[in-house]
Design a protein around this motif. Structure first.
Motif, PDB file in Angstrom:
ATOM      1  N   THR A 157       0.859  -1.179   0.000  1.00 27.04           N
ATOM      2  CA  THR A 157       0.000   0.000   0.000  1.00 27.04           C
ATOM      3  C   THR A 157       0.893   1.226   0.000  1.00 27.04           C
ATOM      4  O   THR A 157       1.859   1.292   0.762  1.00 27.04           O
ATOM      5  CB  THR A 157      -0.905   0.019   1.247  1.00 27.04           C
ATOM      6  N   TYR A 158       0.571   2.181  -0.843  1.00 31.11           N
ATOM      7  CA  TYR A 158       1.338   3.413  -0.875  1.00 31.11           C
ATOM      8  C   TYR A 158       0.411   4.581  -1.199  1.00 31.11           C
ATOM      9  O   TYR A 158      -0.656   4.400  -1.787  1.00 31.11           O
ATOM     10  CB  TYR A 158       2.491   3.327  -1.886  1.00 31.11           C
ATOM     11  N   GLY A 159       0.839   5.765  -0.783  1.00 30.04           N
ATOM     12  CA  GLY A 159       0.006   6.932  -1.024  1.00 30.04           C
ATOM     13  C   GLY A 159       0.501   8.126  -0.239  1.00 30.04           C
ATOM     14  O   GLY A 159       1.647   8.177   0.207  1.00 30.04           O
ATOM     15  N   MET A 160      -0.406   9.094  -0.041  1.00 27.10           N
ATOM     16  CA  MET A 160      -0.047  10.283   0.701  1.00 27.10           C
ATOM     17  C   MET A 160      -1.230  10.805   1.496  1.00 27.10           C
ATOM     18  O   MET A 160      -2.393  10.586   1.140  1.00 27.10           O
ATOM     19  CB  MET A 160       0.503  11.366  -0.225  1.00 27.10           C
ATOM     20  N   ASP A 161      -0.913  11.477   2.607  1.00 26.04           N
ATOM     21  CA  ASP A 161      -1.896  12.122   3.479  1.00 26.04           C
ATOM     22  C   ASP A 161      -1.627  13.623   3.468  1.00 26.04           C
ATOM     23  O   ASP A 161      -0.471  14.052   3.432  1.00 26.04           O
ATOM     24  CB  ASP A 161      -1.767  11.639   4.929  1.00 26.04           C
ATOM     25  N   ILE A 162      -2.702  14.399   3.563  1.00 28.11           N
ATOM     26  CA  ILE A 162      -2.567  15.831   3.775  1.00 28.11           C
ATOM     27  C   ILE A 162      -3.517  16.229   4.895  1.00 28.11           C
ATOM     28  O   ILE A 162      -4.660  15.759   4.957  1.00 28.11           O
ATOM     29  CB  ILE A 162      -2.850  16.642   2.491  1.00 28.11           C
ATOM     30  N   LEU A 163      -3.025  17.047   5.814  1.00 29.31           N
ATOM     31  CA  LEU A 163      -3.807  17.525   6.945  1.00 29.31           C
ATOM     32  C   LEU A 163      -3.588  19.023   7.072  1.00 29.31           C
ATOM     33  O   LEU A 163      -2.452  19.486   7.048  1.00 29.31           O
ATOM     34  CB  LEU A 163      -3.384  16.833   8.241  1.00 29.31           C
ATOM     35  N   ALA A 164      -4.674  19.782   7.186  1.00 31.98           N
ATOM     36  CA  ALA A 164      -4.605  21.221   7.437  1.00 31.98           C
ATOM     37  C   ALA A 164      -5.407  21.504   8.700  1.00 31.98           C
ATOM     38  O   ALA A 164      -6.571  21.084   8.816  1.00 31.98           O
ATOM     39  CB  ALA A 164      -5.148  22.013   6.254  1.00 31.98           C
ATOM     40  N   LYS A 165      -4.774  22.186   9.653  1.00 29.55           N
ATOM     41  CA  LYS A 165      -5.422  22.474  10.928  1.00 29.55           C
ATOM     42  C   LYS A 165      -5.206  23.945  11.259  1.00 29.55           C
ATOM     43  O   LYS A 165      -4.095  24.453  11.189  1.00 29.55           O
ATOM     44  CB  LYS A 165      -4.839  21.586  12.023  1.00 29.55           C
ATOM     45  N   GLN A 166      -6.293  24.633  11.630  1.00 28.08           N
ATOM     46  CA  GLN A 166      -6.222  26.054  11.974  1.00 28.08           C
ATOM     47  C   GLN A 166      -6.759  26.257  13.384  1.00 28.08           C
ATOM     48  O   GLN A 166      -7.855  25.796  13.714  1.00 28.08           O
ATOM     49  CB  GLN A 166      -7.049  26.887  10.988  1.00 28.08           C
ATOM     50  N   TYR A 167      -5.958  26.939  14.219  1.00 25.52           N
ATOM     51  CA  TYR A 167      -6.397  27.291  15.569  1.00 25.52           C
ATOM     52  C   TYR A 167      -7.104  28.629  15.521  1.00 25.52           C
ATOM     53  O   TYR A 167      -6.599  29.601  14.953  1.00 25.52           O
ATOM     54  CB  TYR A 167      -5.200  27.347  16.521  1.00 25.52           C
ATOM     55  N   LEU A 168      -8.271  28.691  16.122  1.00 28.48           N
ATOM     56  CA  LEU A 168      -9.077  29.902  16.193  1.00 28.48           C
ATOM     57  C   LEU A 168      -9.425  30.151  17.647  1.00 28.48           C
ATOM     58  O   LEU A 168     -10.460  29.710  18.142  1.00 28.48           O
ATOM     59  CB  LEU A 168     -10.353  29.766  15.350  1.00 28.48           C
ATOM     60  N   GLY A 169      -8.537  30.841  18.368  1.00 26.60           N
ATOM     61  CA  GLY A 169      -8.736  31.038  19.802  1.00 26.60           C
ATOM     62  C   GLY A 169      -8.715  29.688  20.494  1.00 26.60           C
ATOM     63  O   GLY A 169      -7.789  28.893  20.303  1.00 26.60           O
ATOM     64  N   PRO A 170      -9.758  29.382  21.306  1.00 29.43           N
ATOM     65  CA  PRO A 170      -9.782  28.088  21.996  1.00 29.43           C
ATOM     66  C   PRO A 170     -10.268  26.943  21.109  1.00 29.43           C
ATOM     67  O   PRO A 170     -10.360  25.804  21.547  1.00 29.43           O
ATOM     68  CB  PRO A 170     -10.764  28.333  23.149  1.00 29.43           C
ATOM     69  N   HIS A 171     -10.586  27.244  19.860  1.00 28.02           N
ATOM     70  CA  HIS A 171     -11.132  26.232  18.952  1.00 28.02           C
ATOM     71  C   HIS A 171     -10.101  25.863  17.888  1.00 28.02           C
ATOM     72  O   HIS A 171      -9.137  26.581  17.653  1.00 28.02           O
ATOM     73  CB  HIS A 171     -12.399  26.749  18.277  1.00 28.02           C
ATOM     74  N   GLU A 172     -10.367  24.750  17.223  1.00 32.19           N
ATOM     75  CA  GLU A 172      -9.547  24.371  16.084  1.00 32.19           C
ATOM     76  C   GLU A 172     -10.428  23.720  15.029  1.00 32.19           C
ATOM     77  O   GLU A 172     -11.434  23.074  15.341  1.00 32.19           O
ATOM     78  CB  GLU A 172      -8.416  23.422  16.475  1.00 32.19           C
ATOM     79  N   ALA A 173     -10.080  23.965  13.779  1.00 34.11           N
ATOM     80  CA  ALA A 173     -10.787  23.350  12.654  1.00 34.11           C
ATOM     81  C   ALA A 173      -9.744  22.640  11.808  1.00 34.11           C
ATOM     82  O   ALA A 173      -8.622  23.131  11.657  1.00 34.11           O
ATOM     83  CB  ALA A 173     -11.514  24.408  11.835  1.00 34.11           C
ATOM     84  N   TRP A 174     -10.093  21.488  11.296  1.00 34.97           N
ATOM     85  CA  TRP A 174      -9.134  20.752  10.486  1.00 34.97           C
ATOM     86  C   TRP A 174      -9.833  19.970   9.387  1.00 34.97           C
ATOM     87  O   TRP A 174     -11.026  19.666   9.474  1.00 34.97           O
ATOM     88  CB  TRP A 174      -8.282  19.822  11.340  1.00 34.97           C
ATOM     89  N   VAL A 175      -9.062  19.676   8.356  1.00 34.99           N
ATOM     90  CA  VAL A 175      -9.537  18.846   7.246  1.00 34.99           C
ATOM     91  C   VAL A 175      -8.371  17.966   6.819  1.00 34.99           C
ATOM     92  O   VAL A 175      -7.207  18.383   6.882  1.00 34.99           O
ATOM     93  CB  VAL A 175     -10.056  19.717   6.076  1.00 34.99           C
ATOM     94  N   SER A 176      -8.673  16.743   6.423  1.00 32.95           N
ATOM     95  CA  SER A 176      -7.617  15.832   5.980  1.00 32.95           C
ATOM     96  C   SER A 176      -8.106  15.028   4.780  1.00 32.95           C
ATOM     97  O   SER A 176      -9.313  14.857   4.570  1.00 32.95           O
ATOM     98  CB  SER A 176      -7.190  14.898   7.112  1.00 32.95           C
ATOM     99  N   TYR A 177      -7.135  14.524   4.010  1.00 35.22           N
ATOM    100  CA  TYR A 177      -7.460  13.723   2.833  1.00 35.22           C
ATOM    101  C   TYR A 177      -6.347  12.703   2.624  1.00 35.22           C
ATOM    102  O   TYR A 177      -5.161  13.026   2.799  1.00 35.22           O
ATOM    103  CB  TYR A 177      -7.603  14.618   1.595  1.00 35.22           C
ATOM    104  N   THR A 178      -6.710  11.498   2.236  1.00 28.55           N
ATOM    105  CA  THR A 178      -5.751  10.435   1.950  1.00 28.55           C
ATOM    106  C   THR A 178      -5.978   9.929   0.535  1.00 28.55           C
ATOM    107  O   THR A 178      -7.112   9.643   0.144  1.00 28.55           O
ATOM    108  CB  THR A 178      -5.898   9.268   2.942  1.00 28.55           C
ATOM    109  N   LEU A 179      -4.906   9.828  -0.209  1.00 28.46           N
ATOM    110  CA  LEU A 179      -4.927   9.228  -1.538  1.00 28.46           C
ATOM    111  C   LEU A 179      -4.004   8.021  -1.486  1.00 28.46           C
ATOM    112  O   LEU A 179      -2.816   8.159  -1.166  1.00 28.46           O
ATOM    113  CB  LEU A 179      -4.440  10.234  -2.584  1.00 28.46           C
ATOM    114  N   SER A 180      -4.539   6.820  -1.752  1.00 35.30           N
ATOM    115  CA  SER A 180      -3.715   5.620  -1.601  1.00 35.30           C
ATOM    116  C   SER A 180      -4.121   4.547  -2.609  1.00 35.30           C
ATOM    117  O   SER A 180      -5.183   4.615  -3.226  1.00 35.30           O
ATOM    118  CB  SER A 180      -3.830   5.057  -0.183  1.00 35.30           C
ATOM    119  N   ARG A 181      -3.237   3.573  -2.733  1.00 37.18           N
ATOM    120  CA  ARG A 181      -3.491   2.429  -3.614  1.00 37.18           C
ATOM    121  C   ARG A 181      -2.941   1.186  -2.921  1.00 37.18           C
ATOM    122  O   ARG A 181      -1.853   1.220  -2.344  1.00 37.18           O
ATOM    123  CB  ARG A 181      -2.809   2.628  -4.957  1.00 37.18           C
ATOM    124  N   THR A 182      -3.695   0.081  -2.994  1.00 37.34           N
ATOM    125  CA  THR A 182      -3.249  -1.200  -2.457  1.00 37.34           C
ATOM    126  C   THR A 182      -3.214  -2.215  -3.585  1.00 37.34           C
ATOM    127  O   THR A 182      -4.166  -2.318  -4.365  1.00 37.34           O
ATOM    128  CB  THR A 182      -4.185  -1.688  -1.333  1.00 37.34           C
TER     129      THR A 182
END
Length: 195
Positions: A157-182
């Motif tokens: 299995t091989y591929g890549m992950d991307i994660l973006a996380k933003q802190y907004l005061g006491p909160h945080e928002a994030w999004v992630s995506y994985t592209l892979s092949r087995t």
């Protein structure tokens, strides 16, 4: 009425008890390099055998906002998801306890590398990964046969992950995506290639 036929599979109706231990250390070296070696020990009671699984993580701070990351490790899995195909071509997936005879303990090597970027509360992580697994199983009942044939194979299995996380005061928002092949390889394939 005929009852539903049960597959005579080893370990298909069982429980798993395992004794585990894990050691880990952190070594901070000059130049912003950090090493985290580790060692996991698993002792599944039904197999009466110890499995050592070494791990190593490394990170290098290039700048205050840029970090390179890498990790490697060996992993064992004692419950396996197996495919069963009957003589009509129907198939189903089920979980089975590895007995290290007809159903081997899975062994995987993981390799991960990536970069972490941080700026103004935003963190972006890009990682690529590769995993090689030995001991995956497939069970087939061919036309005219009364018993299943069990095959052992390999997967990668091989591929890549991307994660973006933003802190907004006491909160945080994030999004992630994985592209892979087995891809898998079994001895009954017509070629030596993974597919």
């Amino acid at each position: 009425e005929q009852g539903e036929e049960q597959l005579p599979l080893p370990g298909s109706f069982a429980s798993l008890n395992t004794v585990s231990a894990y050691l880990q250390d952190q070594v901070d070296l000059p130049g912003g390099l950090t090493l985290i070696p580790g060692l996991r020990l698993d002792y599944p009671l039904h197999l009466s055998k110890a499995y050592l699984q070494p791990r190593l993580q490394a990170s290098l701070d290039l700048f205050p906002s840029v970090r390179l990351n890498a990790s490697w490790g060996l992993y064992n899995q004692f419950i396996s998801e197996t495919l069963y195909s009957d003589d009509l071509g129907n198939y189903q997936y089920f979980w089975v306890l590895c007995d290290n005879e007809s159903i081997p303990v899975l062994r995987s090597g993981h390799l991960v590398g990536g970069i972490t970027l941080k700026k103004r509360g935003l963190t972006v992580v890009l990682e690529s990964f590769f995993k090689n697994t030995e001991g995956i199983t497939r069970l087939f009942r061919y036309p005219g046969q009364q018993e299943e044939s069990i095959y052992q194979g390999l997967s990668r299995t091989y591929g890549m992950d991307i994660l973006a996380k933003q802190y907004l005061g006491p909160h945080e928002a994030w999004v992630s995506y994985t592209l892979s092949r087995t891809e898998e390889y079994f001895p009954f394939y017509f070629s030596e290639e993974y597919s």
